[in-house]
Scaffold this motif. Structure first.
Motif, PDB file in Angstrom:
ATOM      1  N   GLU A   7     -32.575  25.449 -63.701  1.00 45.87           N
ATOM      2  CA  GLU A   7     -31.547  24.412 -63.694  1.00 45.87           C
ATOM      3  C   GLU A   7     -31.676  23.502 -64.915  1.00 45.87           C
ATOM      4  OE1 GLU A   7     -31.016  20.829 -60.707  1.00 45.87           O
ATOM      5  OE2 GLU A   7     -30.436  22.706 -59.746  1.00 45.87           O
ATOM      6  N   GLU A   8     -32.903  23.137 -65.243  1.00 46.69           N
ATOM      7  CA  GLU A   8     -33.132  22.254 -66.398  1.00 46.69           C
ATOM      8  C   GLU A   8     -32.677  22.906 -67.694  1.00 46.69           C
ATOM      9  OE1 GLU A   8     -35.544  22.893 -64.100  1.00 46.69           O
ATOM     10  OE2 GLU A   8     -35.560  20.954 -63.079  1.00 46.69           O
ATOM     11  N   LYS A   9     -32.942  24.200 -67.826  1.00 48.22           N
ATOM     12  CA  LYS A   9     -32.537  24.937 -69.031  1.00 48.22           C
ATOM     13  C   LYS A   9     -31.020  25.013 -69.119  1.00 48.22           C
ATOM     14  CE  LYS A   9     -33.070  27.882 -72.517  1.00 48.22           C
ATOM     15  NZ  LYS A   9     -32.416  27.328 -73.698  1.00 48.22           N
ATOM     16  N   GLN A  10     -30.363  25.255 -67.993  1.00 49.04           N
ATOM     17  CA  GLN A  10     -28.903  25.317 -67.980  1.00 49.04           C
ATOM     18  C   GLN A  10     -28.299  23.970 -68.385  1.00 49.04           C
ATOM     19  OE1 GLN A  10     -28.179  26.638 -63.981  1.00 49.04           O
ATOM     20  NE2 GLN A  10     -28.368  28.795 -64.521  1.00 49.04           N
ATOM     21  N   ILE A  11     -28.857  22.896 -67.857  1.00 48.90           N
ATOM     22  CA  ILE A  11     -28.376  21.555 -68.208  1.00 48.90           C
ATOM     23  C   ILE A  11     -28.597  21.288 -69.697  1.00 48.90           C
ATOM     24  CG2 ILE A  11     -28.778  19.079 -67.872  1.00 48.90           C
ATOM     25  CD1 ILE A  11     -29.322  19.745 -64.894  1.00 48.90           C
ATOM     26  N   GLU A  12     -29.766  21.627 -70.200  1.00 50.68           N
ATOM     27  CA  GLU A  12     -30.047  21.418 -71.629  1.00 50.68           C
ATOM     28  C   GLU A  12     -29.068  22.192 -72.504  1.00 50.68           C
ATOM     29  OE1 GLU A  12     -31.920  19.259 -73.374  1.00 50.68           O
ATOM     30  OE2 GLU A  12     -32.251  18.408 -71.390  1.00 50.68           O
ATOM     31  N   ASP A  13     -28.766  23.427 -72.126  1.00 43.78           N
ATOM     32  CA  ASP A  13     -27.803  24.238 -72.888  1.00 43.78           C
ATOM     33  C   ASP A  13     -26.422  23.575 -72.896  1.00 43.78           C
ATOM     34  OD1 ASP A  13     -29.756  26.088 -73.448  1.00 43.78           O
ATOM     35  OD2 ASP A  13     -29.051  27.577 -71.998  1.00 43.78           O
ATOM     36  N   LEU A  14     -26.004  23.051 -71.747  1.00 39.09           N
ATOM     37  CA  LEU A  14     -24.714  22.364 -71.675  1.00 39.09           C
ATOM     38  C   LEU A  14     -24.718  21.086 -72.508  1.00 39.09           C
ATOM     39  CD1 LEU A  14     -23.980  22.914 -67.895  1.00 39.09           C
ATOM     40  CD2 LEU A  14     -22.523  23.676 -69.776  1.00 39.09           C
ATOM     41  N   LYS A  15     -25.836  20.379 -72.513  1.00 39.39           N
ATOM     42  CA  LYS A  15     -25.934  19.164 -73.319  1.00 39.39           C
ATOM     43  C   LYS A  15     -25.832  19.483 -74.812  1.00 39.39           C
ATOM     44  CE  LYS A  15     -29.063  16.060 -72.044  1.00 39.39           C
ATOM     45  NZ  LYS A  15     -30.328  15.496 -71.539  1.00 39.39           N
ATOM     46  N   ILE A  16     -26.445  20.570 -75.218  1.00 38.10           N
ATOM     47  CA  ILE A  16     -26.362  20.990 -76.628  1.00 38.10           C
ATOM     48  C   ILE A  16     -24.924  21.337 -76.984  1.00 38.10           C
ATOM     49  CG2 ILE A  16     -27.011  22.831 -78.245  1.00 38.10           C
ATOM     50  CD1 ILE A  16     -29.789  22.836 -76.768  1.00 38.10           C
ATOM     51  N   GLN A  17     -24.252  22.084 -76.117  1.00 41.46           N
ATOM     52  CA  GLN A  17     -22.855  22.444 -76.359  1.00 41.46           C
ATOM     53  C   GLN A  17     -21.971  21.194 -76.414  1.00 41.46           C
ATOM     54  OE1 GLN A  17     -21.380  25.430 -73.628  1.00 41.46           O
ATOM     55  NE2 GLN A  17     -23.333  26.495 -73.664  1.00 41.46           N
ATOM     56  N   PHE A  18     -22.229  20.254 -75.525  1.00 41.51           N
ATOM     57  CA  PHE A  18     -21.471  18.996 -75.498  1.00 41.51           C
ATOM     58  C   PHE A  18     -21.579  18.284 -76.838  1.00 41.51           C
ATOM     59  CE2 PHE A  18     -21.035  14.453 -74.807  1.00 41.51           C
ATOM     60  CZ  PHE A  18     -20.002  14.335 -73.894  1.00 41.51           C
ATOM     61  N   ARG A  19     -22.789  18.225 -77.353  1.00 45.38           N
ATOM     62  CA  ARG A  19     -23.020  17.509 -78.620  1.00 45.38           C
ATOM     63  C   ARG A  19     -22.435  18.238 -79.825  1.00 45.38           C
ATOM     64  NH1 ARG A  19     -28.493  16.443 -76.078  1.00 45.38           N
ATOM     65  NH2 ARG A  19     -28.340  14.274 -75.392  1.00 45.38           N
ATOM     66  N   ARG A  20     -22.211  19.529 -79.699  1.00 46.95           N
ATOM     67  CA  ARG A  20     -21.687  20.323 -80.821  1.00 46.95           C
ATOM     68  C   ARG A  20     -20.167  20.294 -80.917  1.00 46.95           C
ATOM     69  NH1 ARG A  20     -25.532  25.673 -80.564  1.00 46.95           N
ATOM     70  NH2 ARG A  20     -27.349  24.691 -81.531  1.00 46.95           N
ATOM     71  N   THR A  21     -19.496  19.842 -79.879  1.00 49.86           N
ATOM     72  CA  THR A  21     -18.033  19.828 -79.911  1.00 49.86           C
ATOM     73  C   THR A  21     -17.519  18.395 -79.932  1.00 49.86           C
ATOM     74  OG1 THR A  21     -16.014  20.650 -78.896  1.00 49.86           O
ATOM     75  CG2 THR A  21     -17.734  19.924 -77.397  1.00 49.86           C
TER      76      THR A  21
END
Length: 68
Positions: A3-17
């Protein structure tokens, strides 16, 4: 994937767009992670200047806390 990894991946995507609608969709996805999601959404909305995205994130947090 944890779950933590999935959240981190979404946070990275959020910051990239910079696309507001895409960012709001990501916040919606993160909201499915309950308490871990609240922390992540708080973190992300504190880094954006987009009032629409901030408002969406705050409303999600409010709903999540009401339903817990």
């Amino acid at each position: 994937m944890s779950e933590e990894k999935q959240i981190e991946d979404l946070k990275i995507q959020f910051r990239r767009t910079t696309e507001s609608e895409l960012r709001k969709q990501m916040l919606d996805t993160i909201s499915a992670y309950k308490n871990n999601g609240i922390d992540a959404i708080n973190d992300l909305i504190s880094t954006t200047i987009d009032d629409e995205v901030k408002s969406h994130g705050l409303n999600l947090i409010k709903k999540m806390k009401e339903n817990s």
